[in-house]
Design an enzyme around this catalytic site. Structure first.
Site, mmCIF file in Angstrom:
data_model
loop_
_atom_site.group_PDB
_atom_site.id
_atom_site.type_symbol
_atom_site.label_atom_id
_atom_site.label_comp_id
_atom_site.label_asym_id
_atom_site.label_seq_id
_atom_site.Cartn_x
_atom_site.Cartn_y
_atom_site.Cartn_z
ATOM 1 N N ARG A 145 0.818 -1.218 0.000
ATOM 2 C CA ARG A 145 0.000 0.000 0.000
ATOM 3 C C ARG A 145 0.851 1.268 0.000
ATOM 4 O O ARG A 145 0.341 2.362 -0.253
ATOM 5 C CB ARG A 145 -0.953 -0.024 1.199
ATOM 6 N N TYR A 189 -12.471 13.252 -20.868
ATOM 7 C CA TYR A 189 -12.982 11.902 -20.669
ATOM 8 C C TYR A 189 -14.184 11.942 -19.719
ATOM 9 O O TYR A 189 -14.153 12.586 -18.669
ATOM 10 C CB TYR A 189 -11.881 11.010 -20.105
ATOM 11 N N ASP A 208 -3.911 14.582 -18.716
ATOM 12 C CA ASP A 208 -4.193 13.192 -19.060
ATOM 13 C C ASP A 208 -3.539 12.942 -20.420
ATOM 14 O O ASP A 208 -3.981 13.461 -21.440
ATOM 15 C CB ASP A 208 -5.707 12.970 -19.136
ATOM 16 N N LYS A 258 -4.498 1.343 -21.046
ATOM 17 C CA LYS A 258 -4.530 1.598 -22.474
ATOM 18 C C LYS A 258 -3.174 1.294 -23.126
ATOM 19 O O LYS A 258 -2.755 0.150 -23.154
ATOM 20 C CB LYS A 258 -4.991 3.023 -22.732
#
Length: 388
Positions: A48, A102, A174, A199
């Site tokens: 984590r 997006y 982005d 992606k």
């Protein structure tokens, strides 16, 4: 040879690999442990905390590709972008967000920010003047996306970065659609770059991941938030992502080449009303794209003419998959109004130009001729069905 002088394929292949000191294997070993010693060690590792061996070394590859000091790997693109935002925004702050964005990011802002007391403004356009007009006295962050999803608008990266720096505002971008192969926003003054690594970085439609790359100082702020929110990725998937990124440049360059050809083919087709692709000279920001991109990317969108049903057209495809997500080695198409932007209202979609006839096309590595034939076949069959 320094990393800065290494070629793109060399960085993809070798930077961030873990040496197998024990067995001398050619690929990075996988460290699946969730528990590490804490005494007498240089790094107290914990999944984590984003610092297990596979996470740490893959971050080096992403940082090298994006020309940053460091990077972090997340469980998804939305985990990356939400942690990034929350690291720099708190109650009473304001963010300026590009309007062509997006849908998932837009929905997150609209659905969640009010719970934190964070104000936001979506720009009226994506020119630098639109961002300047939206800035308020409490603006702490400007977020852009270029090329945008799904209309492939191009934002002036350096222009926005210079504007923000003049006012002491942090900038984020982005960079998913471009990938680090086609665009490096840090070189134009952007502070923080994020990706949906699902992606192009993954590239095979079998990994869900996100990434953020920036300076060490900015990353410290992101890490301090992220360790509490817990958006880390499993090390098995981290290893798969590192393996996939070895072919990143090869894949993307092949996809770029196909996309340029298909955009020109679609632009001349009588059944296509409009093509959105920055590589076309008819694109309103074609020259800007040439100045800030190494290549124009493998994403494009197009609108079918009235009378040809978009969903019926997609059902006639044989090779190209009507499928969610994007950037795999296989070509896919989807309807943004039904998928990526379905969380927006009809009014919100209309406001940013997303029609029911719009199809987003993620171009793969298949032979161009085969993709062209598949599209022509689908158009002919849809025409026959529509007008029978």
């Amino acid at each position: 040879m320094s990393k800065k002088k290494q070629g793109l394929n060399t960085i993809c292949t070798h930077v961030g690999e873990i040496k197998d000191e024990q067995f001398k294997g050619a690929v990075s070993p996988i460290y699946l442990s969730t528990s590490y010693e804490f005494d007498g060690v240089d790094v107290k590792r914990y999944p984590r905390y984003f610092n297990t061996p596979n996470q740490e070394f893959l971050a080096k590859k992403i940082a090298a590709l994006e020309h940053t000091e460091t990077a972090m790997i997340f469980s998804s693109g939305m985990a990356a972008i939400s942690h990034m935002f929350l690291a720099f925004l708190q109650k009473g702050d304001h963010i300026v967000v590009q309007n062509t964005l997006y849908g998932g990011t837009s929905n997150f802002i609209r659905e969640e920010f009010h719970k934190y007391g964070i104000d936001y403004t979506f720009t009226n356009g994506y020119a630098v003047s639109d961002f300047e007009a939206a800035i308020q006295s409490n603006t702490k962050l400007i977020h852009i996306e270029t090329p945008s999803n799904p209309l492939l608008t191009i934002t002036d990266i350096k222009g926005v970065a210079d504007l923000a720096k003049s006012k002491g505002i942090v900038t984020t971008i982005d960079n998913t659609f471009a990938s680090p192969v086609n665009q490096n926003p840090i070189d134009f003054g952007i502070d923080i770059v994020m990706h949906s690594a699902t992606k192009y970085l993954g590239g095979h439609s079998d990994i869900s991941a996100g990434a953020v790359a920036s300076s060490a100082a900015h990353m410290d702020r992101i890490w301090n938030v992220s360790k509490n929110l817990g958006g880390n990725l499993s090390d098995m998937t981290v290893w798969m992502l590192e393996r996939s990124m070895k072919t990143l440049a090869l894949r993307v360059k092949a996809q770029n080449k196909n996309a340029r050809k298909l955009a020109k083919f679609l632009d001349k087709h009588e059944a296509i009303a409009r093509v959105y692709y920055p590589g076309l000279k008819s694109h309103p920001e074609h020259q800007l794209a040439k100045e800030q991109m190494h290549d124009f990317g493998a994403m494009l969108s197009f609108e079918l003419v009235d009378g040809i049903d978009a969903m019926a057209f997609m059902k006639q495809l044989n090779l190209i998959k009507p499928s969610m997500s994007l950037a795999g080695v296989e070509s896919t198409m989807l309807l943004p109004s039904k998928t990526s932007h379905s969380l927006l209202t009809q009014e919100q979609r209309d406001a940013v130009g997303i029609s029911d006839q719009l199809i987003r096309f993620s171009v793969g590595i298949e032979t161009f001729r085969d993709l062209k034939i598949d599209i022509e076949h689908a158009i002919i069959n849809t025409k026959t069905t529509s007008f029978a």
